[in-house]
Design an enzyme around this catalytic site. Structure first.
Site, mmCIF file in Angstrom:
data_model
loop_
_atom_site.group_PDB
_atom_site.id
_atom_site.type_symbol
_atom_site.label_atom_id
_atom_site.label_comp_id
_atom_site.label_asym_id
_atom_site.label_seq_id
_atom_site.Cartn_x
_atom_site.Cartn_y
_atom_site.Cartn_z
ATOM 1 N N PHE A 162 0.983 -1.418 0.090
ATOM 2 C CA PHE A 162 0.044 0.056 -0.004
ATOM 3 C C PHE A 162 0.874 1.163 -0.064
ATOM 4 O O PHE A 162 1.960 1.363 0.661
ATOM 5 C CB PHE A 162 -0.757 0.026 1.241
ATOM 6 C CG PHE A 162 -1.801 -1.200 1.393
ATOM 7 C CD1 PHE A 162 -3.230 -1.188 0.949
ATOM 8 C CD2 PHE A 162 -1.673 -2.255 2.169
ATOM 9 C CE1 PHE A 162 -3.849 -2.036 0.981
ATOM 10 C CE2 PHE A 162 -2.260 -3.163 2.285
ATOM 11 C CZ PHE A 162 -3.603 -3.144 1.729
ATOM 12 N N ASP A 163 0.502 2.168 -0.690
ATOM 13 C CA ASP A 163 0.964 3.601 -0.513
ATOM 14 C C ASP A 163 0.506 4.040 0.750
ATOM 15 O O ASP A 163 -0.713 3.620 1.293
ATOM 16 C CB ASP A 163 0.520 4.430 -1.655
ATOM 17 C CG ASP A 163 0.835 5.983 -1.858
ATOM 18 O OD1 ASP A 163 2.013 6.122 -0.885
ATOM 19 O OD2 ASP A 163 0.294 6.720 -1.859
ATOM 20 N N GLY A 164 0.590 5.254 1.111
ATOM 21 C CA GLY A 164 0.213 5.727 2.453
ATOM 22 C C GLY A 164 -0.834 6.835 2.523
ATOM 23 O O GLY A 164 -1.955 6.352 2.547
#
Length: 320
Positions: A162-164
């Protein structure tokens, strides 16, 4: 008793995300619904090749074999097909021996109204509009890109990255960066380094995956989670404190400070990577299956519309 989906991870998936139906989609786009329907009926027993989400779906369904007395995952086909043209998808599901028995075929109508009815935790589709409507309805969703031709899914472990900001976490910090610049962003994150960020569209999915991880001994866990973000020191501190507040332990985290994500994702061996920026998803999709997470309403709150390759906060450098 009625079957209960509330205690399971429920994935909603379009037939085009599960199988390679790009040629069929081109027929629909170029010749219309009648030609598409005729083609699907004529070829309903022909084999369909796996689509972008196929490795992830197959791996998630395999979790149901690990705890015999408990079913952890359900997958529901959510499609704009009619029941008639949708028969080909179910024939392909049977041919590939996927444990999927539920579907919603809306006959060209919107799919978003049915996502919460099926308790969907994550919706995957190739269609931009359907994904946007899902996000606007409060359901985690991603528009999938074409998977890399040479991709080989890891065996015996599900790996999700995941990106944040604007994916796991709210877009609040990203909004500050977009409106006031990097220096204001850095000061804001340092000032709030011990204050948990609000949940983003994929927070509930992360929590659901974390609960699945807790069903297994750490050394034998079949699910591995990574965060791959442009943040770096000192902006990484807020990420750590947020995860602590959520009682989530991710397995790996990469604070890249503007470095390219694709090579890290390839090394991690992600079944799927979720990011909100088109430029990042495009480069990542060359090496791993990837999906773009749109902003609610299609734009960054405050009226700043996202464009391909647009900057996003990092402690020292914007994403590239």
């Amino acid at each position: 008793m009625p079957y209960d989906l509330s205690d399971k991870l429920v994935i909603g998936i379009s037939s085009r995300a599960l199988f390679d139906l790009e040629a069929e989609n081109a027929i629909y786009a170029e010749k219309g619904v009648e030609a598409y329907s005729d083609y699907q009926r004529a070829h309903e027993n022909d084999a369909l090749e796996p689509g972008t989400a196929f490795p992830l779906v197959k791996a998630l369904l395999s979790l149901n074999e690990l705890i015999p007395e408990r079913r952890l995952v359900e997958v529901v086909v959510i499609s704009r097909n009619t029941p008639d043209t949708g028969l080909r998808a179910f024939n392909a599901i049977a041919a590939h021996k996927l444990d999927i028995s539920r579907a919603a075929f809306t006959g060209g109508g919107p799919t978003a109204p049915y996502l919460k009815a099926f308790k969907i935790d994550l919706f995957l589709s190739r269609d931009t509009g359907d994904v946007q409507e899902a996000i606007d309805a409060g359901v985690a969703a991603a528009q999938l890109y074409t998977a890399p031709a040479e991709y080989s899914a890891p065996e015996n472990q599900i790996r999700i990255a995941f990106d944040g900001d604007a994916v796991l976490f709210s877009p609040e910090s990203e909004r500050i960066f977009a409106e006031k610049g990097l220096e204001a962003f850095a000061k804001h994150e340092q000032r709030h380094r011990k204050k948990a960020m609000k949940e983003g569209p994929f927070a509930k999915l992360l929590l659901a995956l974390s609960e699945i991880q807790k069903q297994f001994p750490p050394t034998e866990c079949p699910v591995r989670i990574a965060i791959v973000t442009a943040r770096n020191s000192p902006a990484h501190q807020r990420v750590i404190h947020t995860l602590r507040t959520w009682n989530v332990n991710v397995d790996e985290a990469f604070f890249l400070g503007g470095l390219k994500k694709a090579e890290v994702l390839q090394a991690f061996g992600a079944h799927m990577f979720f990011d909100d920026q088109e430029g990042h998803v495009e480069t990542a999709s060359v090496v791993v299956p990837s999906g773009r997470v749109p902003y609610k309403g299609g734009q960054l709150a405050g009226g700043t519309r996202k464009t391909a390759g647009a900057s996003k906060p990092a402690a020292r450098a914007a994403k590239r």
